[in-house]
Design an enzyme around this catalytic site. Structure first.
Site, mmCIF file in Angstrom:
data_model
loop_
_atom_site.group_PDB
_atom_site.id
_atom_site.type_symbol
_atom_site.label_atom_id
_atom_site.label_comp_id
_atom_site.label_asym_id
_atom_site.label_seq_id
_atom_site.Cartn_x
_atom_site.Cartn_y
_atom_site.Cartn_z
ATOM 1 C CD GLU A 1 10.236 -1.072 5.500
ATOM 2 O OE1 GLU A 1 9.640 -1.459 6.507
ATOM 3 O OE2 GLU A 1 10.565 -1.836 4.568
ATOM 4 C CE LYS B 1 6.153 3.087 4.883
ATOM 5 N NZ LYS B 1 6.020 2.402 3.584
ATOM 6 N NE ARG C 1 4.770 -2.039 -2.150
ATOM 7 C CZ ARG C 1 4.871 -1.359 -1.006
ATOM 8 N NH1 ARG C 1 3.791 -0.976 -0.350
ATOM 9 N NH2 ARG C 1 6.059 -1.069 -0.511
#
Length: 269
Positions: A3, A52, A258
């Protein structure tokens, strides 16, 4: 996938080791050989994290862009260089230190127009001082997508990953399936501020902790969480376990492809 806080930690580490120094760059694996030639022997001016994505800015306006993806990882150490082992995409050395990169999704040299395109497609990064939460909210309030999906959308919030998305929604008492257009401006600002604070703590500590002081193992006299991701959390990867706040069993589901975790009592839909 790391992350955003991890990428900001890497940017700081690489700045400490190499900024202001002329570096040697090669690609033992060969897949980055052409890119390595472009920046080998140049001075590394600065490093930058955006969501990211990691950028190493070199002299003459060349930038090394790295996205670790699921499998990318860095290692570093003091010279001399160790012999290359395995699939080593990039190796950098200078100033008494070396850096190795393996398995990234992206490792490429970009010129300024391409860097601008990269920035333009990314959302607001809570860890950056130039981030504008109101700009992000403009995308949220006009969307019917679940707020969970919007938090994970890197064109809305850059750097927020699965753990932070699940946890910040729990801390906000907001059902993950809430459509973005139902999130108030005040609610978004509170969630943004909380996410920014949690991610800043992640940068400082190198792990993700999201529980309030009253819910730490010490305060509750419970065993610390054992998980490869580390850190104390409320719902992430705790399906079937009692909520640390109300005792209700934490639920697990899937949303936007997810893994989703929530407490049905603390986050009523």
């Amino acid at each position: 996938m790391p992350e955003g806080h991890t990428i900001h930690r890497l940017a700081a580490r690489h700045r400490e080791l190499f900024a202001g120094r002329v570096v040697a760059v090669d690609s033992p694996q060969g897949r980055f050989a052409a890119g390595a030639t472009l920046i080998d022997g140049r001075r590394l001016i600065d490093t930058e994290a955006y969501g990211k994505h990691l950028l190493h800015h070199f002299a003459d306006e060349l930038s090394l862009h790295i996205h670790l993806g699921l499998y990318g990882k860095f290692a570093d150490g003091e010279l001399p260089l160790p012999p290359p082992v395995g699939q080593l995409r990039m190796r950098m050395s200078g100033g008494g230190h070396w850096l190795e990169l393996r398995g990234p999704t992206a490792c490429e040299v970009l010129e300024p127009p391409a860097v601008a395109v990269l920035r333009a497609r990314l959302g607001q990064d809570p860890l950056r001082d130039d981030a504008d939460p109101l700009f992000a909210y403009g995308k949220v309030r006009s969307s019917t997508k679940p707020v969970f999906a919007l938090l994970l959308d890197q064109s809305v919030v850059a750097g927020c990953g699965l753990i932070y998305a699940n946890e910040v929604l729990f801390r906000a008492g907001l059902a993950p399936t809430t459509p973005g257009r139902f999130v108030t401006a005040a609610g978004w600002q509170e969630m943004w501020d909380d996410l920014r604070a949690l991610m800043k703590e992640g940068v400082a500590r190198g792990r993700i902790d999201t529980v309030h002081t009253a819910h730490t193992p010490e305060a509750m006299r419970r065993a610390p969480r054992v998980d490869r991701h580390g850190g104390e959390v409320y719902v992430y990867r705790r399906p079937g376990q009692p909520c640390l706040v109300c005792g209700t069993a934490v639920q697990r589901g899937s949303l936007a492809g997810r893994n989703l975790y929530w407490c049905p009592t603390c986050q009523p839909g």
